[in-house]
Design an enzyme around this catalytic site. Structure first.
Site, PDB file in Angstrom:
ATOM      1  N   THR A   1     -10.973 -48.688  16.826  1.00  0.00           N
ATOM      2  CA  THR A   1     -12.038 -48.099  16.006  1.00  0.00           C
ATOM      3  C   THR A   1     -11.802 -48.469  14.551  1.00  0.00           C
ATOM      4  O   THR A   1     -10.663 -48.696  14.144  1.00  0.00           O
ATOM      5  CB  THR A   1     -12.058 -46.562  16.138  1.00  0.00           C
ATOM      6  OG1 THR A   1     -13.056 -46.027  15.267  1.00  0.00           O
ATOM      7  CG2 THR A   1     -10.725 -45.927  15.770  1.00  0.00           C
TER       8      THR A   1
ATOM      9  N   GLU B   1     -22.741 -53.557  18.782  1.00  0.00           N
ATOM     10  CA  GLU B   1     -23.092 -52.337  19.515  1.00  0.00           C
ATOM     11  C   GLU B   1     -24.565 -52.366  19.933  1.00  0.00           C
ATOM     12  O   GLU B   1     -25.428 -52.381  19.058  1.00  0.00           O
ATOM     13  CB  GLU B   1     -22.831 -51.105  18.638  1.00  0.00           C
ATOM     14  CG  GLU B   1     -21.388 -51.003  18.161  1.00  0.00           C
ATOM     15  CD  GLU B   1     -21.112 -49.727  17.380  1.00  0.00           C
ATOM     16  OE1 GLU B   1     -21.884 -48.752  17.494  1.00  0.00           O
ATOM     17  OE2 GLU B   1     -20.112 -49.706  16.636  1.00  0.00           O
TER      18      GLU B   1
ATOM     19  N   ASP C   1     -17.589 -43.841  21.459  1.00  0.00           N
ATOM     20  CA  ASP C   1     -18.849 -43.914  20.728  1.00  0.00           C
ATOM     21  C   ASP C   1     -19.430 -42.509  20.667  1.00  0.00           C
ATOM     22  O   ASP C   1     -19.377 -41.756  21.644  1.00  0.00           O
ATOM     23  CB  ASP C   1     -19.842 -44.888  21.367  1.00  0.00           C
ATOM     24  CG  ASP C   1     -20.868 -45.336  20.333  1.00  0.00           C
ATOM     25  OD1 ASP C   1     -20.464 -45.994  19.354  1.00  0.00           O
ATOM     26  OD2 ASP C   1     -22.054 -44.986  20.466  1.00  0.00           O
ATOM     27  N   SER C   2     -19.954 -42.161  19.515  1.00  0.00           N
ATOM     28  CA  SER C   2     -20.418 -40.784  19.342  1.00  0.00           C
ATOM     29  C   SER C   2     -21.629 -40.752  18.434  1.00  0.00           C
ATOM     30  O   SER C   2     -21.972 -41.751  17.794  1.00  0.00           O
ATOM     31  CB  SER C   2     -19.285 -39.934  18.751  1.00  0.00           C
ATOM     32  OG  SER C   2     -18.730 -40.582  17.633  1.00  0.00           O
TER      33      SER C   2
ATOM     34  N   GLY D   1     -19.339 -38.012   8.139  1.00  0.00           N
ATOM     35  CA  GLY D   1     -20.668 -38.087   8.756  1.00  0.00           C
ATOM     36  C   GLY D   1     -21.511 -36.848   8.506  1.00  0.00           C
ATOM     37  O   GLY D   1     -21.704 -36.414   7.359  1.00  0.00           O
ATOM     38  N   TYR D   2     -21.993 -36.264   9.597  1.00  0.00           N
ATOM     39  CA  TYR D   2     -22.945 -35.154   9.525  1.00  0.00           C
ATOM     40  C   TYR D   2     -22.268 -33.790   9.360  1.00  0.00           C
ATOM     41  O   TYR D   2     -22.940 -32.758   9.363  1.00  0.00           O
ATOM     42  CB  TYR D   2     -23.830 -35.152  10.787  1.00  0.00           C
ATOM     43  CG  TYR D   2     -24.700 -36.386  10.872  1.00  0.00           C
ATOM     44  CD1 TYR D   2     -26.015 -36.363  10.399  1.00  0.00           C
ATOM     45  CD2 TYR D   2     -24.204 -37.587  11.374  1.00  0.00           C
ATOM     46  CE1 TYR D   2     -26.808 -37.501  10.446  1.00  0.00           C
ATOM     47  CE2 TYR D   2     -24.995 -38.736  11.423  1.00  0.00           C
ATOM     48  CZ  TYR D   2     -26.289 -38.681  10.960  1.00  0.00           C
ATOM     49  OH  TYR D   2     -27.074 -39.807  10.986  1.00  0.00           O
TER      50      TYR D   2
ATOM     51  N   HIS E   1     -16.855 -32.395  20.062  1.00  0.00           N
ATOM     52  CA  HIS E   1     -17.235 -33.306  21.146  1.00  0.00           C
ATOM     53  C   HIS E   1     -16.114 -34.299  21.427  1.00  0.00           C
ATOM     54  O   HIS E   1     -15.760 -34.563  22.572  1.00  0.00           O
ATOM     55  CB  HIS E   1     -18.514 -34.058  20.744  1.00  0.00           C
ATOM     56  CG  HIS E   1     -18.460 -34.669  19.364  1.00  0.00           C
ATOM     57  ND1 HIS E   1     -18.033 -33.970  18.261  1.00  0.00           N
ATOM     58  CD2 HIS E   1     -18.729 -35.922  18.913  1.00  0.00           C
ATOM     59  CE1 HIS E   1     -18.061 -34.756  17.193  1.00  0.00           C
ATOM     60  NE2 HIS E   1     -18.479 -35.954  17.574  1.00  0.00           N
TER      61      HIS E   1
HETATM   62  P1  ITT Z   1     -16.278 -47.236  15.416  1.00  0.00           P
HETATM   63  O1  ITT Z   1     -17.574 -47.702  16.042  1.00  0.00           O
HETATM   64  O2  ITT Z   1     -15.517 -48.351  14.764  1.00  0.00           O
HETATM   65  O3  ITT Z   1     -15.430 -46.426  16.365  1.00  0.00           O
HETATM   66  P2  ITT Z   1     -18.003 -45.589  13.743  1.00  0.00           P
HETATM   67  O4  ITT Z   1     -17.728 -44.535  12.712  1.00  0.00           O
HETATM   68  O5  ITT Z   1     -18.969 -46.682  13.401  1.00  0.00           O
HETATM   69  O6  ITT Z   1     -16.593 -46.213  14.204  1.00  0.00           O
HETATM   70  P3  ITT Z   1     -19.764 -44.776  15.907  1.00  0.00           P
HETATM   71  O7  ITT Z   1     -20.379 -46.137  16.021  1.00  0.00           O
HETATM   72  O8  ITT Z   1     -19.365 -44.071  17.175  1.00  0.00           O
HETATM   73  O9  ITT Z   1     -18.431 -44.836  15.051  1.00  0.00           O
HETATM   74  O10 ITT Z   1     -20.728 -43.864  15.051  1.00  0.00           O
HETATM   75  C1  ITT Z   1     -20.508 -42.493  15.020  1.00  0.00           C
HETATM   76  C2  ITT Z   1     -21.398 -41.872  13.946  1.00  0.00           C
HETATM   77  O11 ITT Z   1     -21.889 -40.623  14.459  1.00  0.00           O
HETATM   78  C3  ITT Z   1     -20.600 -41.538  12.700  1.00  0.00           C
HETATM   79  O12 ITT Z   1     -20.635 -42.600  11.763  1.00  0.00           O
HETATM   80  C4  ITT Z   1     -21.294 -40.290  12.209  1.00  0.00           C
HETATM   81  O13 ITT Z   1     -22.473 -40.643  11.516  1.00  0.00           O
HETATM   82  C5  ITT Z   1     -21.702 -39.581  13.515  1.00  0.00           C
HETATM   83  N1  ITT Z   1     -20.601 -38.732  14.031  1.00  0.00           N
HETATM   84  C6  ITT Z   1     -19.985 -38.860  15.232  1.00  0.00           C
HETATM   85  N2  ITT Z   1     -19.004 -37.943  15.365  1.00  0.00           N
HETATM   86  C7  ITT Z   1     -18.988 -37.236  14.224  1.00  0.00           C
HETATM   87  C8  ITT Z   1     -18.191 -36.170  13.758  1.00  0.00           C
HETATM   88  O14 ITT Z   1     -17.195 -35.677  14.467  1.00  0.00           O
HETATM   89  N3  ITT Z   1     -18.455 -35.686  12.555  1.00  0.00           N
HETATM   90  C9  ITT Z   1     -19.457 -36.184  11.814  1.00  0.00           C
HETATM   91  N4  ITT Z   1     -20.254 -37.193  12.160  1.00  0.00           N
HETATM   92  C10 ITT Z   1     -20.031 -37.736  13.373  1.00  0.00           C
END
Ligand code: ITT
Length: 197
Positions: free
Chosen positions: A7, A41, A76-77, A152-153, A180
């Site tokens: 990641t 992605e 992925d989240s 993030g959020y 989550h």
């Molecule tokens: P990798 O793909 O490299 O793992 P990323 O941050 O780009 O890192 P994702 O593509 O899974 O990861 O995007 C997840 C987004 O969803 C993240 O950038 C936030 O906007 C939101 N998100 C997911 N989990 C979160 C959390 O625990 N707290 C806050 N925002 C979250």
């Protein structure tokens, strides 16, 4: 087990470490030649498809390196708002960047539903065996941006299992009991530690 987390997000690594170390695993960020992976992605296909694409690319990336055969993890989240169908979901990071938290709050005026949930899909693979799991954290979107913790959020997400504060107002330790990601990682730990694996 030593788990290499593929990641680019250090917040994910920190949370995964807290949870998986309690089950006897060691989590490190996967860096190939000092650099975290940059995945393609297929976000339009949803979290499961993106997580599947990430693990394929991660295994491909470590092929022929010192990491081949190690346990690799991807996750992925995203956040899913009840007011919209399946959105922003896998596109959460793009929406956060392009619309921003304030912009999103504006979209939720006019008595739109404020319910929301974070979802995560996590996969571990050593190239031979693959384990996957999911986790959900229900909550609602706050009226204003509050707090600076997390990422993030988090400053607009109020978890149902809390006391009304946004995750942005929580300390790190407590949060990793109910998120989550923690839930998905705990399920992964059960699978990895089960005698039949
Ligand atoms: P990798 O793909 O490299 O793992 P990323 O941050 O780009 O890192 P994702 O593509 O899974 O990861 O995007 C997840 C987004 O969803 C993240 O950038 C936030 O906007 C939101 N998100 C997911 N989990 C979160 C959390 O625990 N707290 C806050 N925002 C979250």
């Amino acid at each position: 087990m030593r788990i290499l987390f593929a990641t680019s997000n250090p917040n994910k690594v920190e949370e995964a470490s807290i949870v998986l170390e309690l089950s006897g695993h060691r989590v490190e960020q996967l860096l190939v030649e000092g650099v975290p992976p940059d995945f393609k992605e297929p976000k339009e296909l949803g979290l499961e498809a993106v997580a599947g694409a990430k693990i394929e690319q991660a295994l491909e990336l470590i092929h022929g390196t010192e990491f081949e055969g190690s346990a690799i993890m991807v996750e992925d989240s995203g956040i899913f708002l009840d007011a919209f169908e399946n959105w922003p979901g896998a596109a959460s990071s793009d929406v956060e960047r392009e619309i921003g938290l304030e912009g999103l709050l504006e979209m939720l005026t006019d008595n739109r539903q404020r319910g929301a949930e974070y979802r995560a899909v996590a996969i571990v693979s050593d190239g031979v065996v693959t384990w996957s799991s999911t986790g959900v954290c229900r909550g609602r979107i706050s009226e204003t941006v509050r707090g600076v913790q997390g990422f993030g959020y988090d400053p607009i997400f109020i978890p149902d299992e809390g006391d009304g504060r946004t995750f942005g107002e929580w300390g790190e330790g407590k949060r990793s009991e109910i998120t989550h990601r923690a839930r998905a990682m705990n399920r992964l730990a059960d699978l990895l530690n089960s005698p039949s694996r």
